[in-house]
Design an enzyme around this catalytic site. Structure first.
Site, PDB file in Angstrom:
ATOM      1  N   LYS A  72      11.744  -5.954  12.855  1.00  0.00           N
ATOM      2  CA  LYS A  72      12.266  -7.505  13.384  1.00  0.00           C
ATOM      3  C   LYS A  72      11.260  -8.490  13.577  1.00  0.00           C
ATOM      4  O   LYS A  72      11.559  -9.003  14.553  1.00  0.00           O
ATOM      5  CB  LYS A  72      13.924  -8.006  13.869  1.00  0.00           C
ATOM      6  CG  LYS A  72      14.079  -7.295  15.378  1.00  0.00           C
ATOM      7  CD  LYS A  72      15.649  -7.572  15.880  1.00  0.00           C
ATOM      8  CE  LYS A  72      16.054  -7.469  16.914  1.00  0.00           C
ATOM      9  NZ  LYS A  72      16.809  -7.564  17.847  1.00  0.00           N
ATOM     10  N   CYS A 118      20.263  12.509  17.001  1.00  0.00           N
ATOM     11  CA  CYS A 118      19.994  11.608  16.062  1.00  0.00           C
ATOM     12  C   CYS A 118      19.710  11.971  14.739  1.00  0.00           C
ATOM     13  O   CYS A 118      19.095  12.452  13.713  1.00  0.00           O
ATOM     14  CB  CYS A 118      18.917  10.360  16.054  1.00  0.00           C
ATOM     15  SG  CYS A 118      18.942   9.295  15.019  1.00  0.00           S
ATOM     16  N   MET A 165      18.062   1.124  13.031  1.00  0.00           N
ATOM     17  CA  MET A 165      17.226   2.066  12.583  1.00  0.00           C
ATOM     18  C   MET A 165      15.947   2.265  11.593  1.00  0.00           C
ATOM     19  O   MET A 165      15.389   3.029  10.636  1.00  0.00           O
ATOM     20  CB  MET A 165      18.091   3.841  12.613  1.00  0.00           C
ATOM     21  CG  MET A 165      18.518   4.636  13.090  1.00  0.00           C
ATOM     22  SD  MET A 165      17.947   4.525  14.855  1.00  0.00           S
ATOM     23  CE  MET A 165      16.365   6.141  14.501  1.00  0.00           C
ATOM     24  N   ASN A 189      -4.793 -28.721  20.293  1.00  0.00           N
ATOM     25  CA  ASN A 189      -4.901 -27.470  21.123  1.00  0.00           C
ATOM     26  C   ASN A 189      -3.606 -26.501  20.623  1.00  0.00           C
ATOM     27  O   ASN A 189      -2.425 -27.518  21.137  1.00  0.00           O
ATOM     28  CB  ASN A 189      -4.652 -27.963  22.735  1.00  0.00           C
ATOM     29  CG  ASN A 189      -4.072 -26.772  23.687  1.00  0.00           C
ATOM     30  OD1 ASN A 189      -3.745 -25.474  22.877  1.00  0.00           O
ATOM     31  ND2 ASN A 189      -3.878 -26.816  24.930  1.00  0.00           N
ATOM     32  N   GLY A 190      -3.423 -25.451  20.035  1.00  0.00           N
ATOM     33  CA  GLY A 190      -2.095 -24.909  18.888  1.00  0.00           C
ATOM     34  C   GLY A 190      -2.419 -24.661  17.625  1.00  0.00           C
ATOM     35  O   GLY A 190      -3.557 -23.923  17.831  1.00  0.00           O
ATOM     36  N   CYS A 240      27.995   5.923  17.749  1.00  0.00           N
ATOM     37  CA  CYS A 240      26.895   6.952  17.337  1.00  0.00           C
ATOM     38  C   CYS A 240      27.663   8.078  18.080  1.00  0.00           C
ATOM     39  O   CYS A 240      27.786   8.217  18.650  1.00  0.00           O
ATOM     40  CB  CYS A 240      25.171   6.895  18.298  1.00  0.00           C
ATOM     41  SG  CYS A 240      24.826   8.404  18.377  1.00  0.00           S
ATOM     42  N   CYS A 284      -6.011 -23.379  22.984  1.00  0.00           N
ATOM     43  CA  CYS A 284      -7.500 -24.104  23.929  1.00  0.00           C
ATOM     44  C   CYS A 284      -6.708 -24.752  25.527  1.00  0.00           C
ATOM     45  O   CYS A 284      -5.674 -25.169  25.039  1.00  0.00           O
ATOM     46  CB  CYS A 284      -8.316 -24.971  23.025  1.00  0.00           C
ATOM     47  SG  CYS A 284      -7.721 -24.777  20.683  1.00  0.00           S
ATOM     48  N   CYS A 293      23.906   1.737  15.148  1.00  0.00           N
ATOM     49  CA  CYS A 293      23.125   1.964  16.552  1.00  0.00           C
ATOM     50  C   CYS A 293      24.025   0.398  17.088  1.00  0.00           C
ATOM     51  O   CYS A 293      24.455   0.326  18.185  1.00  0.00           O
ATOM     52  CB  CYS A 293      22.475   1.670  16.748  1.00  0.00           C
ATOM     53  SG  CYS A 293      20.865   3.301  16.087  1.00  0.00           S
ATOM     54  N   GLU A 302      12.334  -2.691  26.587  1.00  0.00           N
ATOM     55  CA  GLU A 302      12.783  -4.318  27.093  1.00  0.00           C
ATOM     56  C   GLU A 302      14.202  -4.147  27.813  1.00  0.00           C
ATOM     57  O   GLU A 302      14.287  -5.522  28.790  1.00  0.00           O
ATOM     58  CB  GLU A 302      13.283  -5.455  25.933  1.00  0.00           C
ATOM     59  CG  GLU A 302      14.571  -5.743  25.852  1.00  0.00           C
ATOM     60  CD  GLU A 302      14.350  -6.904  25.025  1.00  0.00           C
ATOM     61  OE1 GLU A 302      15.126  -7.488  24.259  1.00  0.00           O
ATOM     62  OE2 GLU A 302      14.632  -7.920  25.505  1.00  0.00           O
TER      63      GLU A 302
END
Lengths: 485, 1512
Positions: free
Chosen positions: B968, B1133, B503, B258-259, B1144, B23, B1139, B917
């Site tokens: 994760k 693979c 993996m 707010n939270g 690898c 909020c 990894c 990413e």
């Protein structure tokens, strides 16, 4: 995890072989020993895979990454435990196994695989040297009695498992020595017979009774056996050799490979033979069959001083590298060179034998023809002769190493009315029990002729089945596994 | 007639307890306490200007709720009461007024009013009467109207004429509690629709399911000029649903919030048991009427309000009560004085923190204030005017105030409080306020005299010793495996860190496993995503605390020295020695008893059940007998005695004592051989344990050390120390995943969900934990124990005595089943390489059959019989393949070759690959000569923002905001420096060799309205791209998805827990999140319930391997499908799971050039895979009679449980919640069919684009002057996107477009602005200034006419220049928290900043000409900061983990610094800059240079390299 980068920085190195000239003079084992340091270095090449295909590739389910790791960390004592948990006789397989594990090794995708077999044999040899392997009689006896018929690797594995589970085991062997193919089939240059004897002695010390020269179904009645024992395991192998339906088969000089090999093993053991010698000395020898037995005949013939040795194989020459339809991690159908092939002789592929010829009942020559392999619309293999390709070889000794067609059927099998499979093997259920309750079967008589490692696996499974049958619970592990679940 | 407003009932996988709020909050007050109508008007203005922080549902006119709390307007009420015929009201302060929501049906009202009146009379009040509150509902939304209550005011006065003020207020509180109780129990129709927003003699609340502008038009009272107040507390809500929740609007009676409170479950449990022991002089006998203090079914805010109210009514000052519930982080604060520390430590013994990101505004009508959580995760800005007005809100600029009138501008700092005392007529500083409170009692002395520390206890008489003779047996009995010893324990003992893996997880759920499981494995960790941020427990460890305490808790409503008679432990893992110290603790106030957690093995489940019930009774008796430390012990496992699972015993005793209201009387310590990995400890703590002694794990380590299995290079005493350290770190990580900072608030908070235990077990032993599918009962649990026990104590000896080898983390023949195993991997590779569909069907046959052997939830389902159609009628595979995506794997985690092969393959088939990413090399944006395209259609926006610039964004077809990752969730990541080569560094805009850290949270997403803001930012930059949000399946993910849909995401990805990953702690891989089947089904159900499903594309991923998997996913609601591991397998693979080691061997997941050479993957193999999947999908579609995927989406009725499955555990599962279909309105679409309204047309940038046309078209210089206000958000983003689209990465020449603004800029001012744009703002700005800045220049200056010191006043908000890459920024004032977080290249100058400055920075230059907050430079691996340290206090505020402090002496650096200050002066006219430049030599020595050690090394290496190149 042994060494993170081991597989990148270290090259594969196998045990060296004794020089050919030297080894052709005797029947001693061929490989030179490797030092513990060298073995440790080789173990560092193991990548500790997320999916260890080697562990899958091994019919026994040897937990290869684990013992590699232990060797790398100098924890040999534990490595032995890990190894023995899945494999009763690594001292056998470490010598004679063609190592499907190495064929499946992930490193083999684009490099030389880890020397798994070498590591295996090093672990167990060291264990014996160090005196770690001692008789371990069970502390607890169930009072149940089990008869094991046949003392090849399947029978021995089953016997050892069952004995350790507390059952009283008697092994019946029709021959005069324990070991089946291990004693008379495999040449000494592949496995020293003392290795076998050492194990048999241990087993006896653990309380297993061995009865040689006792042919169950012939000189020991099946009824008696059934009455005396709570369960029976038939592990009598697949001794019926495949015949070669060609004219002249009866000629003197045409022999089954196994008769030839057995004789030499007996000679080495110091026996006096009560039959005519089959010897290759100064002869041109033709071996029919391109498999391991054929190759054993080759090595033995060379040691006996054959003039020339030719080995025929019906199938075409396999490629040197994996063809596309035979990818990793499947067993590679590539050209394999045994130590015997290194030593001499000639291999010929796509050959069919047409006839043996001779005079006075004595073999003089062999007629053969080139064949071609084709597949019909059902995918069935057919061989056809190549026109005008017939040829003749002057030969004084032909050794038939064309395989085996199944267990010998007169005696036990028919007496017990055992159900057979289409391929004339003994039918068994998941627990390795035949159609007769309490009667189990294991080894080549169930699988058809196969590897020692498979025989041990069969024996372990049959032992588990028997134990379950006798106690109602499976305390013993199945093959492939270290520990019962 | 059911509920007219409020949340729907639990159904299918939906549970109303998952709902979240976020909020905007604010207040306006006259410091002097002067009441006026104007304050109310201003309050509403503030609210209206916060409207963008709220949300609407599918009905755009119905808001999520808004409200206002004001002082009781006596004058107005006198008038109104008279008009309502109630006669003359008593004097001000001598009567109370309730706001009452009543049901709509007229006939229900009278009876309910009678119930209320009965309570009024019984509680000693006089009923003055009822007044209908006049409302005008003509402007409110349709949904709001349908659920609108009747709203009445109730006037009461006490029969006791002397009762007034706070005493009257207290009675009114009791009255309200009694009314609530009676209404709940009356059984009258409509009772559930009766709710009292307020009942007070000081304040009144007007609220409802309204949008801010609707408040004054709806409540006619508010427009009356007699309606006066000296303060107005306002709130605008954003909820994760579209349900008509009138009652859940804020403010509550004391707070607006707010939270989010993350520890609610535990807080509530503790309160429920605590309340039995309340005694109060003030409340007297009334104290018994207050239970339950926490009203069941309330939100976190409502519950918080309940407890705060109790504390205040119990006699504590409001600020004091707030400090108890939301304590500052005090343990690690070197700057805090001892008295305050003592205050917090003392109160830790009374109540655990209510933990979570929160800005809480509170008022009792006489003071008004606000406080912020310990980590400062919510924004709260304030302005004080010279004419005594105070405005505090989530944003600055919510009320226009002439700059000349501003006395000061500030923000709430982490853990700090801001308070206006209306009666005293002054603002009281945090310092003064808290000083007064913390010195009220001699807390420090009380603690010294009463608190006992474990470290001070004496030597125990009999420290117990291990027994190596029975070690193996005991290990076997507790199910230890050789693998655990090797993979889990060894790294912990040697490195003090948890083991990593790669993996993901491809093993079955515990309940579907054939192997005996530990009870722990049936639990899954919950984690924060979207609605609150996970914390970084390493870089922000100053807010974390592991300290635990045991003892008897005293009466919460009182305080005395004895209240802190507790035993403190620094952390909750005890050595054997420490446990013995505790066991023999001989001090007044402590009594210890050990209770056995054993049962007779041969008695099986019955024995287990009885042992549990005996244990509970013994614990109860011991507590009643005054024992306050109970040690639950399983020492003594033998052939006869098996151990009760420690978790089961702990949960059982914990909940038994809660039920018996005894829980706060004792502490539970677990002495067990069972726990060994971090998950085990977190569970024991989560279900109530105060400390754990894992004796067998430690004994095992000792033995491994003796055997030489653990290297002797490590010191012996370090083994256990390291192990404990690793557990502690792991615990903090698990807490922080949920956004929880302290042990104390995590303890008993039950932040888990269960899969596979039956409801009987859960309700009894793990009460309140979500467990939606049922599962095994105690007999199943006992059967699993028996298996382990028999292994340890077999009836027959086995040939070899050793541990199970294992098989959880690596495949083993007799180990746990892995979906990727030799068979499946080999066949998948063979078939796709050979292009052989028949072979592929063999592969899918194995996988699907495995499924039939019940290893997965989807395997337990089968398709119903249907009328099949000919295959030709089904849409072609080309259509189907467009719905396929590959998973987010960064370039960096996998090799360039693997990454590009996937991209080309996906582009060829019209599917979508994902950058992951790590950014993307711009060279890939254009197609190759042969027509192949290496660009990834999906561009990920993850927490580190690597390479996320305007150019990247405009080159995306879809922008995926990664909120969590399957392997994760709730954790960050780290690419160690040695893996960052030139290429990776270039794409990620960093320096080779420098570690790159991905923070656990997006630092611009601490709540759902923040996510909405990021979506808005990205959409502005690239309006053509769809924005998707990646979530990980967990209980409540559907509710979050609904919130995300309201935040205008175009697509939502529900990721399964089993996703692959480069590297992750093994405990996270195994124990966090749940399978996509549940998460996806829940999402589909909740979106349908909320009428939001048709607005978003729904994607799922997680171990999808066959066409059948795709079809099941479709029927459960997915319309797009992600694959990661399987396509990697087609590229070679073999699941090495290495990894994270860069080794690898097939060149897929490595950057090592020697190994990359071995990459043998082919585009064609990947394409074959997707083709084959589509072919199988199509075949099943024909069988099921579906012509298109759209038709098939969400047709869950086509699935049914496969009853043929005989798996002994799976049989107990109830799959019906997964197969639930909510009631649908006719015509409701179950799949994506309508576009989101993003509201881009309202963006100020539309005007900028118009005005900057000449610059865009012809590169002419343009200058634009405009006013700006806080509702103008993401200014510059759209303009920047257009520049990038037209001019690529290089943008426009410097200063081509010059934008000058005046006012208060909204969030994300200057976000993603590329080269060529300069923004100058005179005024101030909110959060996220310069987010993702990629070449532009930003200057914010304090307006001319301001007569306050810019260095003491807050100019810009939190998280400035987050993920910025290039450009410059100058700020003539103070910034909030997290300035330059993840900056990788911008030069910035600022005159002061909050906590966590330069966190995770990897490049760029920062100059601070003023004070910094704490934790400066945490996780900073690159770049340089220069800080003017005039008070010489900087050193204490730096996190020295990665950086060094130096003097500025290098000439180049001196020049760089000077030039930046010169520019700062040029662009902002800064006074301090001028002063410094005028007296340069005096100032220069006061600058401290902050430089990361790694960066320094990397730079010098770079220099050497360059030198070599130049000379060589």
């Amino acid at each position: 995890m042994a060494k993170v980068n081991g597989f990148i920085t270290i090259q594969r190195k196998n045990a060296a072989y004794r020089p050919i000239a030297e080894r052709l003079k005797d029947y001693n084992e061929i490989p030179e020993p490797m030092s513990a340091e060298e073995i440790k270095e080789q173990s560092a090449r193991c990548m500790d895979c997320g999916i260890p295909f080697c562990h899958q590739g091994c019919p026994l389910g040897n937990v290869i990454p684990d013992f590699n790791d232990l060797v790398y960390e100098n924890r040999w004592r534990e490595a032995v435990d890990v190894l023995l948990a899945t494999n009763n006789f690594p001292e056998f397989t470490g010598r004679v196994c063609p190592a499907p594990c190495e064929a499946a090794c992930v490193l083999g995708i684009n490099q030389d695989p880890v020397t798994i077999k070498q590591i295996e044999v090093s672990i167990i040899d060291r264990a014996f040297e160090e005196g770690w392997i001692t008789a371990q009689p069970p502390t607890y006896r169930t009072g149940k009695k089990v008869a094991v018929i046949g003392s090849g690797p399947a029978g021995l594995a089953a016997a050892e498992q069952l004995n350790r589970a507390g059952h009283l085991v008697t092994v019946f062997e029709k021959a005069d020595r324990i070991g089946g193919l291990l004693i008379y089939g495999i040449p000494d240059f592949k496995m020293d017979k003392n290795i076998l004897q050492r194990r048999v002695d241990l087993m006896a010390a653990e309380g297993i009774e061995f009865r040689t020269n006792t042919h169950v179904g012939v000189d020991y009645s099946v009824e008696k056996l059934r009455a005396e024992y709570d369960a029976v395991i038939i592990a009598n192998g697949a001794e019926q050799p495949r015949e070669l339906p060609v004219p002249g088969f009866e000629l003197d000089g045409v022999h089954y490979a196994m008769d030839f090999l057995t004789q030499q093993n007996r000679r080495n053991l110091g026996d006096t033979l009560n039959e005519a010698d089959i010897l290759a000395h100064d002869k041109t020898v033709v071996i029919i069959g391109g498999g391991d037995t054929g190759s054993d005949c080759l090595g033995t013939s060379l040691r006996q001083g054959a003039k020339e040795v030719i080995q025929f194989e019906h199938k075409p020459q396999p490629p040197n590298t994996r063809p596309i339809h035979n990818p990793w991690p499947d067993w590679p159908m590539t050209l394999m060179k045994s130590t015997s092939h290194e030593e001499g002789g000639k291999q010929q592929f796509s050959i069919a034998t047409k006839a043996f010829e001779g005079t006075d009942g004595k073999l003089e020559r062999l007629r053969a023809v080139k064949v071609e392999l084709a597949f019909d619309e059902h995918g069935q293999r057919h061989f056809s002769e190549v026109p005008d390709s017939e040829f003749t070889i002057e030969t004084q000794l032909v050794l038939i190493a064309a395989g085996f067609s199944g267990p010998v059927q007169n005696g036990l099998v028919d007496h017990l009315h055992l159900k057979l499979t289409k391929r004339h093997n003994i039918w068994v259920d998941q627990d390795k029990m035949t159609n007769v309750p309490g009667v189990f079967a294991a080894g080549d008589n169930v699988r058809g002729q196969s590897l020692v490692v498979w025989a041990i696996a069969e024996g372990r499974d049959a032992a588990r089945g028997v134990d379950k049958y006798l106690t109602g619970r499976a305390h013993l592990p199945a093959s492939n596994t270290a520990i019962a679940s | 007639m059911g509920k007219q407003f409020g949340l729907p009932d639990k159904q299918g996988l939906y549970d109303p307890q998952f709902e979240h709020d976020a909020c905007g909050v604010g207040f306006v007050a006259n410091v002097k306490g002067n009441k006026s109508h104007d304050i109310i008007v201003k309050g509403i203005t503030v609210l209206t200007n916060l409207e963008h922080r709220g949300a609407t549902g599918y009905d755009p006119n119905t808001g999520d709720g808004a409200g206002i709390l004001i002082q009781l307007p006596h004058q107005f009420l006198v008038k109104a009461a008279a008009q309502a015929g109630l006669g003359q009201l008593p004097e001000e302060g001598c009567y109370g007024v309730a706001m009452v929501f009543l049901p709509r049906p007229q006939e229900q009202i009278a009876d309910l009013e009678k119930v209320i009146e009965g309570a009024v009379i019984d509680e000693g009040f006089r009923l003055i009467g009822w007044r209908g509150v006049p409302v005008d509902n003509s402007s409110i939304g349709e949904l709001a109207k349908q659920s609108e209550p009747h709203i009445h005011q109730l006037f009461v006065a006490s029969n006791d004429p002397n009762l007034s003020g706070q005493n009257l207020e207290r009675k009114l509180y009791v009255l309200r509690k009694v009314i609530e109780q009676r209404v709940r129990d009356c059984g009258l129709p409509g009772a559930e629709n009766c709710y009292l927003p307020s009942l007070s003699c000081y304040t009144i609340v007007y609220k409802g399911l309204l949008k801010p502008p609707q408040i004054p038009s709806y409540y006619l009272d508010l427009s009356d000029p007699d309606m006066v107040s000296a303060m107005a507390l306002v709130h605008q809500r954003y909820s994760t649903n579209t349900f008509p929740t009138w009652d859940r609007a804020h403010p509550y009676r004391y707070i607006a919030h707010n939270g989010e409170i993350n520890t609610l479950r535990g807080n509530t449990n503790w309160m429920n048991t605590r309340q039995a022991h309340f005694e109060s002089k003030l409340l007297g006998k009334d104290v018994k009427k207050l239970s339950p203090v926490v009203v069941p079914g309330g939100s976190d805010s409502a519950s918080f309000d309940n407890v705060l109210e109790l504390l205040v009514m119990g006699g504590r000052e409001l600020a004091h009560a707030v400090m108890m519930m939301v304590p500052e982080a005090y343990e690690a604060n070197g700057e805090m004085d001892d008295e305050k520390k003592a205050f917090y430590e003392f109160h830790q013994s009374l109540i655990e923190p209510w933990d979570g990101p929160a800005a809480i505004a509170f008022s009792d009508g006489r003071v008004i204030g606000a406080t912020l959580d310990r980590n400062g995760l919510r924004p709260a800005r304030y302005v004080v005017t010279k004419d005594d007005l105070v405005v505090l809100a989530s944003e600055t600029g919510v009320l226009d105030i002439p700059i000349e009138n501003v006395a000061r501008k500030g923000k709430l700092e982490p853990g700090k409080m801001f308070l206006v005392n209306l009666e005293e007529g002054r603002i009281i500083s945090d310092e003064e306020l808290k000083r007064k409170i913390v010195t009220r009692q001699p807390y420090a002395q009380w603690i010294t005299e009463n608190t006992v520390h474990l470290r001070d206890l004496g030597k125990p008489e009999h420290p117990s010793l291990g027994d190596s003779a029975t070690l193996l047996q005991r290990q076997q009995a507790f199910g230890y495996t050789a693998e655990e010893l090797r993979v889990l324990l060894t790294p912990m003992a040697t490195t003090g860190e948890e083991a990593l893996g790669s993996m993901g997880n491809d093993t079955p759920l515990a309940v579907l496993s054939e192997r005996p499981q530990l009870l722990y494995n049936y639990f899954k960790q919950l984690f924060a995503q979207v609605t609150n941020p996970p914390i970084d427990p390493i870089r922000e460890d100053l807010v974390m605390s592991l300290s635990a305490a045991v003892g008897t808790e005293q009466n919460l409503l009182d305080e005395s020295p004895i209240h802190c008679r507790q035993l403190h432990m620094e952390y909750p893992i005890l050595t054997d020695y420490q446990l013995e110290q505790l066991r023999h603790l001989d001090q007044p106030g402590f009594k210890t008893r050990t209770l056995p957690m054993l049962y007779k093995a041969e008695d099986g489940a019955k024995g287990l059940k009885k042992a549990l019930s005996d244990l509970c009774k013994e614990a109860e008796q011991a507590t009643r007998d005054g024992f306050n430390i109970l040690i639950l012990s399983d020492r003594g496992v033998t052939a006869e005695c098996a151990a009760i699972p420690a978790l089961l015993a702990t949960g059982a005793v914990h909940h038994h004592l809660i039920r018996k209201l005894l829980r706060t009387r004792c502490g539970l310590i677990v002495e067990s051989g069972e726990p060994r990995e971090v998950m085990h400890f977190s569970l024991l703590i989560g279900y109530g344990a105060s400390a754990i002694n894992p004796y067998l794990a430690m004994e095992t380590l000792e033995e491994m050390y003796i055997q030489g299995i653990i290297s002797n290079e490590i010191e012996h005493k370090s083994i256990v120390k390291n192990y404990i350290k690793a557990v502690n770190k792991g615990l903090l990580k698990i807490f922080s995943k949920m956004g929880i900072s302290t042990f104390q608030s995590y303890q008993g908070a039950q932040i888990f969900e269960i899969i596979g235990l039956d409801h009987g077990v859960v309700n009894r032993y793990f009460t309140g934990t979500t467990s939606r599918l049922g599962g095994i009962g105690l007999d199943g649990v006992a059967a699993e124990i028996e298996k382990h026990h028999e292994h340890a104590f077999p009836r027959n000896p086995e040939p070899t005595r050793q541990l199970y080898r294992g098989g959880q983390y690596q495949w083993r023949k007799n180990g746990e089943h892995h979906f990727f195993n030799p068979d499946t991997v080999a066949r998948l590779q063979h078939s796709t390489a050979a292009g052989d569909y028949r072979l592929f069907k063999k592969y899918t046959h194995i996988v699907n059959n495995e499924a039939e052997y019940s290893s997965t939830l989807r395997g337990l389902l089968k398709f119903k019989e249907a009328n099949s159609i000919p295959l030709e009628e089904v849409e072609p595979i080309e259509n189907i393949m467009k719905r396929f995506c590959t998973g987010a794997m960064s370039f960096g985690s996998i090799s360039k070759e693997a990454h590009e092969t996937l991209a080309i393959a996906m582009n060829r088939i019209g599917g979508k690959s994902n950058t992951g990413e790590g950014g993307e090399d711009p060279a890939r944006y254009l197609p190759d000569a042969n027509g192949d395209w290496r660009r990834s259609a999906i561009k990920q926006v993850a927490s580190a923002r690597f390479g996320v610039d305007s150019h990247y964004i405009v080159n995306a077809q879809e922008l995926q905001i990664k909120m969590a990752q399957g392997a994760k969730p709730g954790e960050g990541g780290q690419l160690p420096g040695h893996k960052v080569d030139d290429n990776i560094a270039r794409v990620r805009n960093s320096v080779p060799g420098v570690t790159l850290i991905s923070p656990p949270p997006h630092h611009d997403i601490y709540s759902i309205e923040d996510l909405a803001q990021l979506i808005f930012d990205l959409k502005n930059v690239n309006p053509q791209a769809d924005i998707s949000v990646k979530l990980v399946a967990e209980a409540g993910v559907g509710t979050i998805a609904a919130g995300v849909a309201k935040a205008h995401a175009d697509a939502i990805l529900i990721s399964g827990h089993d996703g692959g990953t480069g590297a992750s702690p093994l405990t996270s891989i195994k124990h966090a999140g749940i399978p996509w089947e549940i998460g996806l089904a829940e999402t589909q159900q909740v979106l349908l319930l909320n009428n939001l499903r048709s607005r978003v594309r729904l994607q799922t991923d997680g171990q999808l391997k066959t066409g059948r998997d795709v079809v099941v996913a479709t029927l459960l609601g997915a319309e797009e499908y992600g694959f990661a591991t399987a396509p990697l397998v087609t590229l070679g693979c073999v699941l090495m799971r290495k990894c994270h080691l860069n080794t690898c061997p097939v060149g897929v997941a490595t950057q090592d050039p020697r190994l990359r050479e071995k990459f043998a993957g082919k585009v064609e193999h990947v394409i074959n895979f997707f083709k084959f999947i589509a072919m199988e999908v199509r075949e099943i579609m024909a069988e099921l009679g579906f012509r298109t995927i759209d038709e098939m989406v969400g047709r869950v009725e086509m699935l049914e449980p496969n009853l043929a499955i005989s798996h002994f555990k799976a049989q107990n599962l109830d799959l019906s919640p997964i197969l639930y279909q909510p009631e649908l309105e006719p015509g409701a679409k179950r799949y994506y069919s309508e576009k989101q309204e993003h509201g881009l047309e309202k963006a100020l940038d539309n005007k900028l684009l118009e005005l900057a046309k000449a610059a865009l078209d012809k590169q002419e210089v343009v200058e634009i002057n405009l006013p700006i206000r806080n509702s103008h958000r993401s200014v510059g983003a759209m303009l920047g996107g257009e520049i990038s689209r037209r001019y690529g990465a290089k943008g426009l020449p410097k200063d081509t477009i010059r934008l000058n603004f005046k006012g208060s800029a909204g969030q994300s001012f200057g976000a993603f602005v590329p080269n060529g744009v300069s923004l100058t703002l005179e005024g101030d700005a909110n959060d996220y200034v310069g987010k993702g800045l990629c070449g532009g220049r930003i200057a914010v200056k304090t307006p001319v006419g301001a007569d306050f010191d810019p260095r003491q006043n807050v100019l810009i908000g939190n998280t400035t220049l987050y993920g910025a890459i290039r450009g410059e920024a100058y700020f003539n004032g103070v910034a909030g928290e997290r300035f330059c977080v993840r900056n990788s290249g911008v030069s910035a100058v600022v005159e002061g900043l909050g906590d966590h400055g330069c966190e995770y920075m990897t490049g760029g230059r920062v100059v601070v000409l003023g004070k910094t907050g704490r934790n400066f430079g945490a996780g900073m691996s690159g770049g340089v900061a220069y800080v003017l340290d005039e008070e010489s206090r900087f050193k204490g505020r730096v996190n020295l983990g990665m950086v060094d402090l130096e003097k500025v002496t290098d000439q180049e650096e001196v020049e760089e610094l000077r030039s930046l200050i010169e520019k700062h002066y040029r662009y902002t006219g800064s006074e301090i800059a001028e002063k410094i430049l005028l007296d340069w030599l005096a100032f220069l020595p006061r600058f401290v240079k902050v430089i990361p050690h790694e960066y320094k090394r990397a730079l010098s290496e770079l220099k050497t390299k360059e030198a070599v190149v130049q000379h060589g």
